[in-house]
Write an enzyme that holds these catalytic residues in place. Structure first.
Site, PDB file in Angstrom:
ATOM      1  N   HIS A   1      24.100 -16.817   0.937  1.00 53.16           N
ATOM      2  CA  HIS A   1      23.004 -16.247  -0.553  1.00 53.16           C
ATOM      3  C   HIS A   1      22.928 -14.527   0.270  1.00 53.16           C
ATOM      4  O   HIS A   1      21.522 -14.004   0.675  1.00 53.16           O
ATOM      5  CB  HIS A   1      21.690 -16.853   0.370  1.00 53.16           C
ATOM      6  CG  HIS A   1      20.495 -16.533  -1.039  1.00 53.16           C
ATOM      7  ND1 HIS A   1      19.354 -15.648  -0.878  1.00 53.16           N
ATOM      8  CD2 HIS A   1      20.025 -17.588  -0.588  1.00 53.16           C
ATOM      9  CE1 HIS A   1      19.028 -15.929  -1.568  1.00 53.16           C
ATOM     10  NE2 HIS A   1      18.528 -17.479  -1.451  1.00 53.16           N
TER      11      HIS A   1
ATOM     12  N   GLU B   1      24.457 -13.609  -5.126  1.00 54.01           N
ATOM     13  CA  GLU B   1      24.984 -15.007  -3.857  1.00 54.01           C
ATOM     14  C   GLU B   1      26.595 -16.003  -5.307  1.00 54.01           C
ATOM     15  O   GLU B   1      26.119 -15.958  -5.765  1.00 54.01           O
ATOM     16  CB  GLU B   1      23.919 -15.634  -4.128  1.00 54.01           C
ATOM     17  CG  GLU B   1      22.616 -15.542  -3.358  1.00 54.01           C
ATOM     18  CD  GLU B   1      21.550 -16.053  -3.971  1.00 54.01           C
ATOM     19  OE1 GLU B   1      21.295 -17.095  -4.316  1.00 54.01           O
ATOM     20  OE2 GLU B   1      19.789 -15.929  -4.489  1.00 54.01           O
TER      21      GLU B   1
END
EC number: 5.1.3.15
Length: 283
Positions: free
Chosen positions: A159, A259
């Site tokens: 992330h 991400e």
């Protein structure tokens, strides 16, 4: 266990940090969360990762910024009611161990492992390893090995929060196809040809782009290379940042999450493994 000479170990507020400084780059990793906080290539001395100035760095909650590890589910995709289990799984809120490290031609390579991989919501036998290589580029590999007797499925993501000088001057290239728009009740839309961020953005791009560039006007370009993924997530909370406790109200102007993700179920047979790789390449 001997620790590579390029690594300095320190502790602050109960968190152990690894500070890497080799001939190619510097980086900082928190063992809480197995969380990469900084990557600065010496080719241009530009920080590539964004860390919130209000990030909690005492182990009380997951760290806002850097590269959080989402595993064994992404967001609240755990099959229960929202909030019943921790968002993005349970690896980013536990202490990891340094298993090995070495200085080599590529830079510095570090192997980390979480304290546990079996918990409420995921009760299978497996081993997870985070392999990080800090060099001219930053390569992060999240390796999930099935050590049990039955197959399991999971989803996961790296992330990554990228630092940008001004979100209004950023354009993404390399993404195409459809995406699911969380801000519009998951409507399926076409990726724009001229990809800029002009408001709250939370998109799951269903085409697994192998190379994406974060282009900034008159500023260095960062390329994001991905492998082992089925999707790519782009996120910026825009003015919603003001409602996020560990984020500055104007922090959205200086960050963009791109991400590398597996948002669909990844199946791993007994004895098998899955490797999710993201490489941050300065250009």
């Amino acid at each position: 266990m001997s620790i590579a000479k390029s690594i300095e170990v320190s502790e602050s507020s109960g968190i152990t940090f690894l500070d890497i400084d080799n001939s190619l780059a510097t980086a900082r990793i928190s063992l809480f969360g197995g969380h990469i906080l900084s990557f600065i290539p010496k080719s241009d001395n530009k920080e590539r990762l964004w860390l919130s100035p209000h990030a909690v760095l005492n182990g009380d909650k997951p760290i806002r910024g850097g590269i959080p590890v989402c595993w064994p589910w992404f967001s609240d995709d755990h099959g229960r009611e929202k909030g019943a289990l921790p968002s993005h799984g349970f690896l980013r809120s536990q202490v990891w161990q340094l298993k090995a490290s070495e200085d080599n031609a590529a830079g510095t390579t570090i192997y980390l492992a979480p304290s546990f991989t079996r918990a409420d919501g995921f009760e299978y036998d497996c081993q997870v390893t985070l392999k990080v290589t800090v060099g001219q580029s930053l390569q992060v590999e999240l390796i999930t090995q099935n050590t049990g007797l039955v197959a399991f499925s999971f989803n996961t993501a790296l992330h990554t929060y990228f630092q940008v000088d001004d979100i209004n001057h950023v354009e993404l290239t390399g993404i195409s196809g459809d995406y699911k728009d969380k801000t519009d009740n998951w409507a399926v839309k076409q990726t724009p040809a001229h990809y800029t961020v002009t408001g709250e953005t939370d998109r799951i791009h269903m085409t697994a782009a192998a190379q994406v560039a974060i282009n900034e006007r008159s500023v260095a370009v960062t390329r994001v290379d991905s492998q082992g993924h089925d999707s790519l997530v782009v996120w910026n909370p825009w003015q919603g940042a003001a409602s996020i406790a560990d984020m500055d109200a104007f922090g959205y102007k200086h960050m963009l999450c791109v991400e590398t993700a597996c948002t669909g179920d990844i199946q791993v047979a007994p004895g098998g493994q899955h490797i999710l790789t993201q490489t941050v390449v300065p250009l």
